[in-house]
Design an enzyme around this catalytic site. Sequence first.
Site, mmCIF file in Angstrom:
data_model
loop_
_atom_site.group_PDB
_atom_site.id
_atom_site.type_symbol
_atom_site.label_atom_id
_atom_site.label_comp_id
_atom_site.label_asym_id
_atom_site.label_seq_id
_atom_site.Cartn_x
_atom_site.Cartn_y
_atom_site.Cartn_z
ATOM 1 N N ARG A 170 0.838 -1.213 0.000
ATOM 2 C CA ARG A 170 0.000 0.000 0.000
ATOM 3 C C ARG A 170 0.868 1.257 0.000
ATOM 4 N NH1 ARG A 170 -2.948 -3.590 -0.556
ATOM 5 N NH2 ARG A 170 -5.100 -3.807 0.168
ATOM 6 N N SER A 247 -10.272 -0.236 3.770
ATOM 7 C CA SER A 247 -9.476 -0.445 4.987
ATOM 8 C C SER A 247 -8.959 0.891 5.478
ATOM 9 C CB SER A 247 -8.276 -1.344 4.695
ATOM 10 O OG SER A 247 -8.692 -2.606 4.257
ATOM 11 N N GLU A 343 -4.305 4.184 6.418
ATOM 12 C CA GLU A 343 -4.050 3.962 4.987
ATOM 13 C C GLU A 343 -4.373 5.213 4.153
ATOM 14 O OE1 GLU A 343 -6.293 1.347 2.162
ATOM 15 O OE2 GLU A 343 -4.983 -0.201 2.963
HETATM 16 N N1 EPU Z 1 -10.689 -10.228 10.617
HETATM 17 C C1 EPU Z 1 -11.300 -10.297 11.837
HETATM 18 N N2 EPU Z 1 -12.244 -9.359 12.148
HETATM 19 C C2 EPU Z 1 -12.592 -8.376 11.294
HETATM 20 C C3 EPU Z 1 -11.958 -8.294 10.050
HETATM 21 C C4 EPU Z 1 -10.994 -9.245 9.723
HETATM 22 O O1 EPU Z 1 -11.017 -11.183 12.637
HETATM 23 O O2 EPU Z 1 -13.466 -7.579 11.656
HETATM 24 C C5 EPU Z 1 -9.729 -11.274 10.236
HETATM 25 C C6 EPU Z 1 -10.309 -12.169 9.150
HETATM 26 O O3 EPU Z 1 -11.075 -13.200 9.700
HETATM 27 C C7 EPU Z 1 -9.075 -12.685 8.455
HETATM 28 C C8 EPU Z 1 -8.106 -11.517 8.577
HETATM 29 O O4 EPU Z 1 -8.582 -10.680 9.640
HETATM 30 O O5 EPU Z 1 -8.550 -13.779 9.159
HETATM 31 C C9 EPU Z 1 -7.977 -10.718 7.308
HETATM 32 O O6 EPU Z 1 -9.237 -10.178 6.932
HETATM 33 P P1 EPU Z 1 -9.678 -9.969 5.403
HETATM 34 O O7 EPU Z 1 -9.419 -11.194 4.622
HETATM 35 O O8 EPU Z 1 -11.056 -9.401 5.413
HETATM 36 O O9 EPU Z 1 -8.654 -8.901 4.837
HETATM 37 P P2 EPU Z 1 -7.943 -7.620 5.504
HETATM 38 O O10 EPU Z 1 -6.538 -7.978 5.848
HETATM 39 O O11 EPU Z 1 -8.793 -7.066 6.584
HETATM 40 C C10 EPU Z 1 -6.957 -6.761 3.267
HETATM 41 C C11 EPU Z 1 -6.850 -5.463 2.540
HETATM 42 C C12 EPU Z 1 -8.139 -5.165 1.798
HETATM 43 C C13 EPU Z 1 -8.417 -6.298 0.827
HETATM 44 C C14 EPU Z 1 -8.498 -7.608 1.602
HETATM 45 C C15 EPU Z 1 -8.640 -8.792 0.695
HETATM 46 C C16 EPU Z 1 -5.301 -4.070 3.777
HETATM 47 C C17 EPU Z 1 -5.144 -2.907 4.696
HETATM 48 N N3 EPU Z 1 -6.555 -4.397 3.473
HETATM 49 O O12 EPU Z 1 -7.952 -6.604 4.265
HETATM 50 O O13 EPU Z 1 -7.943 -3.984 1.050
HETATM 51 O O14 EPU Z 1 -9.622 -6.096 0.118
HETATM 52 O O15 EPU Z 1 -7.270 -7.803 2.362
HETATM 53 O O16 EPU Z 1 -7.433 -9.020 0.025
HETATM 54 O O17 EPU Z 1 -4.305 -4.641 3.337
HETATM 55 C C18 EPU Z 1 -8.169 -1.632 1.225
HETATM 56 O O18 EPU Z 1 -6.935 -1.577 1.203
HETATM 57 O O19 EPU Z 1 -8.873 -0.585 1.290
HETATM 58 C C19 EPU Z 1 -8.813 -2.918 1.197
HETATM 59 C C20 EPU Z 1 -10.132 -3.064 1.323
#
Ligand code: EPU
Length: 347
Positions: A170, A247, A343
Amino acid sequence: MCPVASTEASQPQVHVDLTRANTLALPGHAALYAEITSALQLTAFAGRTTDRCFILGGGSNLVLTGDFDGLVVHMAITGRELAGEDADAWYVRAGAGENWNDFVEWTLAQGWPGLENLSLIPGTVGAAPIQNIGAYGLEVAERFHSLAACDMHTGRIVDFDRNACRFGYRNSIFKQEGWYLDGRYAITEVTFRLPKVWQPLTRYADVAAELAAQGIVTANARQIAAAVIAVRQRKLPDPEQIPNVGSFFHNPVVDAAMADRLHSAHPGLPLYPQSEGRVKLAAGWLIEQAGWKGKNLGPVGMYEKQALVLVNRGGATGADVAMLMQAVQRDVRIKFGVELTPEPIFL
Ligand code: EPU
């Protein structure tokens, strides 16, 4: 490729409301505002040292903290084309103002796969390299070839290849102080390299589960796009309905010793090993465990289906966003000793 007919710079408008120009729907005015539909128009604004300058795309990675006492240039350069082709790849170019998802859909319709995992990300083509957008196992840097940007100090158009952009998680050179925030470079068009040997990226658990639920074993690019869209629609709020910037924090990257310590104390914490022994943590998990999932502070809150997404419940200001951001950062710091960094860009 960019429309050359419109070379005349429009006169900036004064005191323009930006509430609808940022997807968090935060209030604020631009002292001066101009919409740009060609690279040549930009040169008319280059060298205006009296005004601070901010280049606005879709406003989907922006926290507006109030009025902006400078010039907001709304990047609205359109156009998309096959710029070239060799034995290994298609080179596809688009104007910086093109809507990102429309562009992805268009590449798929042309039969050029490669961007499907990045479907439905809000924002514009020009903004995509700035924060190296990523989702479901792919970052745009992996499909990036080059970009053109106008140096707002000199009016010259400068090319940046992949190395020059210094992409990170990012992150890119355009997020560095003085490069983007000060309006130094305005990205005008981006060229992507889409390899002809296509590899489906379906390892991400949510996408794999969605494809499995649909009974798809060998997915094509359009099926992956549809799966990604379904997952996003289920988990992430539509900014048109519930204002947000995706995010709100980066997933923090810590050293192995810290990850081990945290994992022993909190066995449920998801860990994503990175290069050089570093480990990425799931910020959404940390925020949920710190008690903020679905919780509001004034008119803003952390989304009930994805705790990493800060939402405007209605009528919020930049100050409300800053207050919630600091409260979440404080509670995650106290509970886990981990620092969360935002972010979006604050203006
Ligand atoms: N999780 C929780 N609780 C929550 C949210 C997430 O426990 O409320 C856990 C999930 O269960 C999972 C882990 O955290 O084990 C990761 O969650 P998720 O797969 O939803 O992805 P993320 O890491 O929260 C990142 C990116 C997103 C992207 C998704 C999918 C960043 C900051 N965010 O989110 O990007 O869509 O992966 O690849 O890297 C963005 O940058 O604006 C964005 C939406």
